[in-house]
Write an enzyme that holds these catalytic residues in place. Sequence first.
Site, PDB file in Angstrom:
ATOM      1  N   HIS B  70      34.851  34.610  43.402  1.00  0.00           N
ATOM      2  CA  HIS B  70      36.285  34.286  43.470  1.00  0.00           C
ATOM      3  C   HIS B  70      36.995  35.513  44.038  1.00  0.00           C
ATOM      4  CE1 HIS B  70      35.693  31.066  40.168  1.00  0.00           C
ATOM      5  NE2 HIS B  70      35.610  30.534  41.368  1.00  0.00           N
ATOM      6  N   GLU B  73      39.366  38.287  42.440  1.00  0.00           N
ATOM      7  CA  GLU B  73      38.914  39.053  41.274  1.00  0.00           C
ATOM      8  C   GLU B  73      38.387  40.414  41.734  1.00  0.00           C
ATOM      9  OE1 GLU B  73      36.377  36.201  39.234  1.00  0.00           O
ATOM     10  OE2 GLU B  73      38.005  34.749  39.160  1.00  0.00           O
ATOM     11  N   ARG B 128      41.589  32.355  45.878  1.00  0.00           N
ATOM     12  CA  ARG B 128      40.404  32.268  45.018  1.00  0.00           C
ATOM     13  C   ARG B 128      39.185  31.659  45.731  1.00  0.00           C
ATOM     14  NH1 ARG B 128      39.125  30.142  39.449  1.00  0.00           N
ATOM     15  NH2 ARG B 128      37.795  28.338  39.711  1.00  0.00           N
ATOM     16  N   HIS B 197      32.527  37.674  37.043  1.00  0.00           N
ATOM     17  CA  HIS B 197      33.898  37.212  37.289  1.00  0.00           C
ATOM     18  C   HIS B 197      34.885  38.088  36.519  1.00  0.00           C
ATOM     19  CE1 HIS B 197      33.017  33.046  38.936  1.00  0.00           C
ATOM     20  NE2 HIS B 197      31.816  33.469  38.594  1.00  0.00           N
ATOM     21  N   GLU B 271      33.093  37.659  32.318  1.00  0.00           N
ATOM     22  CA  GLU B 271      34.517  37.716  32.670  1.00  0.00           C
ATOM     23  C   GLU B 271      34.947  39.125  32.275  1.00  0.00           C
ATOM     24  OE1 GLU B 271      36.386  35.478  34.113  1.00  0.00           O
ATOM     25  OE2 GLU B 271      35.275  33.597  33.887  1.00  0.00           O
TER      26      GLU B 271
END
Lengths: 93, 310
Positions: B70, B73, B128, B197, B271
């Site tokens: 993405h 990020e 994204r 991510h 994440e």
Amino acid sequence: QMNFTGDQVLRVLAKNEEQLSLLRDLEGLKPQKVDFWRGPARPSLPVDMRVPFSELKDVKAYLGSHGLAYSVMIKDIQVLLDEEREAMAKSRR
Amino acid sequence: LERSTSSFSYASYHTLEEIYSWIDNFVAEHSDIVSKIRIGHSFENRSIVVLKFSTGGPQRRAIWIDTGIHSREWITHATGIWTAKKIVTEYGKDRTLTDLLDAMDIFMEIVTNPDGFAFTHSMNRLWRKNKSTRPGIFCIGVDLNRNWKSGFGGNGSNNNPCSETYRGPSPQSEPEVAAIVDFITSHGNIKALISIHSYSQMLMYPYGHSSEPVPNQKELNDLAKDAAQALYEVHGIQYIYGSISTTLYVASGITVDWAYDNGIKFSFTFELRDTGRYGFLLPASQIIPTAQETWLALRTIMEHTLNHPY
């Protein structure tokens, strides 16, 4: 570069599934307007959404009318982006 | 452009050109242990590049790490760069990493979505998806983390091309995904896959498309717990862990589900930070702390993979 002046990121804390569902409805009501950074998943997790300046009044009214508690996580996205650009330029120099 | 990896600022964000230039310098400076492989090209024909860390031997057991699927990020690309440097500096010093690289290879794809990443620098910082277009479809881009052939088209993905979670027309329709699938499949000996991510501090394992526990649920959960603990001990950042569907949300057609279903038992997704102030706009001052703590979690997973062959 796209300008994000006045756009905010709101952090919403949904109390239950019903409130999460209201947030999901918002995606349908404002297609391509509300950008979920953290989507409505479960009540224990906050929901973060970027709202363009032009939609802020409507979205905040929607949240208020449904009793959805929120805080402003980022007050003006463009301010952070300008800082980020400046930091990159400084690093290069 | 940066002239060498020693003058490169690891505490700063960089453009695609700067990262690709850094990769070339990095490979040249550490040619005994690092090489660059071009595994394909993006929709807009940019090279898709993988770093291979190896001390020799054909088709060894290997670990795959990808960042930046993405594109907005940014902390993930920056963490990937720092991690790559850490691997070469720790080899020969850190017993665990040295044992690992003496037996296994590591593959790192630092810019998994180069078109999207270039777009975040030139046009839209908050982009994204990738940049693919199709005749008759107004909206651009596919969510590359919904385009994998595992639960493709199920809940937690979208068939509306204007959605941020648009899955694309068919599994692996996107060249960025197909390149990885072809590479990992033809390699045949990848034993761990870690897809990184940001943000929200989570470490998760399959499944995303189903709430059914995977057969190795207990081992993966125990390992996630250990990795999260190792990460916490660096800067006190608390991660939650568990399966994707029970920890975060149902998401179909995602990288780690595909990896697990294709025999890669140790499949995890991170994440990374932020703790709730900046989201995707994490200040560059937090790159190194984030990378430092992530490294300990990665090291825990890699060590377990080394010591638990299957």
